[in-house]
Write a protein that holds these residues in place. Structure first.
Motif, PDB file in Angstrom:
ATOM      1  N   MET A   1       0.837  -1.202   0.000  1.00  0.00           N
ATOM      2  CA  MET A   1       0.000   0.000   0.000  1.00  0.00           C
ATOM      3  C   MET A   1       0.878   1.261   0.000  1.00  0.00           C
ATOM      4  O   MET A   1       0.611   2.218  -0.730  1.00  0.00           O
ATOM      5  N   GLN A   2       1.928   1.240   0.811  1.00  0.00           N
ATOM      6  CA  GLN A   2       2.839   2.395   0.871  1.00  0.00           C
ATOM      7  C   GLN A   2       3.503   2.638  -0.476  1.00  0.00           C
ATOM      8  O   GLN A   2       3.673   3.784  -0.901  1.00  0.00           O
ATOM      9  N   LYS A   3       3.856   1.551  -1.153  1.00  0.00           N
ATOM     10  CA  LYS A   3       4.500   1.659  -2.464  1.00  0.00           C
ATOM     11  C   LYS A   3       3.506   2.249  -3.476  1.00  0.00           C
ATOM     12  O   LYS A   3       3.862   3.117  -4.275  1.00  0.00           O
ATOM     13  N   THR A   4       2.247   1.786  -3.424  1.00  0.00           N
ATOM     14  CA  THR A   4       1.217   2.303  -4.332  1.00  0.00           C
ATOM     15  C   THR A   4       1.026   3.801  -4.107  1.00  0.00           C
ATOM     16  O   THR A   4       0.929   4.578  -5.066  1.00  0.00           O
ATOM     17  N   ILE A   5       0.968   4.195  -2.833  1.00  0.00           N
ATOM     18  CA  ILE A   5       0.781   5.608  -2.476  1.00  0.00           C
ATOM     19  C   ILE A   5       1.937   6.443  -3.019  1.00  0.00           C
ATOM     20  O   ILE A   5       1.737   7.478  -3.660  1.00  0.00           O
TER      21      ILE A   5
END
Lengths: 130, 231
Positions: free
Chosen positions: B162-166
């Motif tokens: 999720m952090q990477k997507t953000i």
């Protein structure tokens, strides 16, 4: 990584780092380049660095002989996707926000890849790229 | 001498005549306005009052700074975004914003943000990969709860994805949104009771916390706000 450059916009210092390709491209430039750090308040709060025309370059400072940098926090009435030029897109209504200097970032990373200027900027020291 | 006096006298007379002419013109305009007003009042007093009331209310609305109060109760990565996005956006528009952090929401004020996400019970959460070719990134990995709960470290993996997507989408991190909000003058209010309840120390929290109060102290602020939200 050490800081390449420190500039101030409206009295706030921004620590800048350049990628190797960005440094190489600087020496090749024959005409001025206007880069803008855009902070977009839409469905999410997004950040991006894009090349803009001179007329859109607000709160501007000169980085070197041919590169100018500006910062603009913008509120749009639609969720502007990342690849949209907000100045040219009909569906985007730009609404300037109050006291933009409050949102000037702490750090900036400028990159040049695939013939496109880009990079990242941020606020928290912990999330710095360098 | 006589000649000079007569010139001065003439000059004073001219000035007096000129001033009286200006005064009479403005008096005529005022009288005309008053006549018009009294005529419209006589014709339709309700419509006149309604119009005046609308004009007054519009002026009043324009002179007020809108305000937003949010009660922040959740401390997971996905639920941390809505309060900070709304707060920073409202502050950017010049609104007065107060955030009241209580229960798990108080984690969002900690010095070290260690926020995570879990697919458990998050039925609407898409499970997509933030890397690889587009066709790969578009696949929605519907992993059954029975599997995700039994794989050690699954939540950590979901959090990092999720952090990477953000980050890939240029979306500001929670830490940055918090900093933006503080820069924009958003008031961060911490629930004193929660700090004591969970055995935390005030030193664990950022120094920008404006106040340590209980719900009873925050309620009057929420009552007077134009918009009050519970997240």
């Amino acid at each position: 990584m050490s800081i390449d450059h420190v500039i101030a916009i409206k009295g706030k210092n921004i620590a800048i780092n350049y990628s190797k390709s960005a440094k190489q491209q600087f020496s090749r430039l024959s005409s001025p380049v206007y880069l803008e750090m855009e902070l977009l308040f839409s469905c999410m709060v997004t950040k991006r660095i894009v090349q803009v025309s001179e007329k859109h370059c607000s709160l501007q400072v000169q980085l070197n002989n041919s590169v100018f940098l500006s910062f603009r926090p913008i509120r749009t009435n639609v969720c502007a996707p990342n690849d949209v030029d907000i100045y040219e897109h009909d569906a985007v209504e730009i609404i300037d926000i109050e006291e933009p200097e409050r949102f000037i970032p702490d750090w900036l990373y400028i990159d040049y890849s695939n013939n496109i200027w880009g990079g990242e900027f941020g606020y928290s020291r912990k999330s710095k790229k360098f | 001498m006589k000649y000079r006096n007569s010139i001065a006298l003439k000059l004073v007379t001219y000035i007096l005549i000129y001033e009286s002419r200006i005064m009479s013109e403005s008096t005529i305009a005022e009288v005309h306005d008053e006549t018009l007003m009294s005529t419209s009042i006589q014709k339709n007093p309700d419509a006149w009052f309604e119009q005046k009331f609308k004009e007054h209310m519009q002026k009043h609305k324009q002179s007020i700074t809108p305000s937003l109060s949010i009660v922040v109760t959740k401390g997971s990565l996905d639920w941390a975004y809505p309060p900070f996005i709304l707060a920073s956006s409202a502050a950017a528009l010049g609104w007065d914003v107060d955030l009241f952090f209580t229960f798990y929401g108080l984690s969002l004020l900690k010095n070290d943000l260690d926020l995570s996400i879990t697919p458990m019970g998050n039925t609407a959460m898409p499970m997509k990969m933030p890397f690889g070719p587009n066709w790969f990134q578009n696949i929605n990995w519907n992993i059954p709860n029975a599997l995700s709960t039994n794989i050690p470290g699954f939540d950590k993996m979901a959090t990092s994805l999720m952090q990477k997507t953000i980050s890939n989408n240029g979306i500001a991190s929670i830490e940055e949104l918090r900093e933006l909000s503080i820069e924009a003058g958003v008031k961060m209010i911490a629930c004193q009771m929660t700090v004591e309840l969970f055995g935390w120390d005030r030193a664990d929290f950022i120094s920008e916390v404006d106040d340590w109060v209980g719900a009873a102290s925050f309620l009057p602020t929420a009552k007077d706000s134009d918009v009050t939200l519970f997240i």
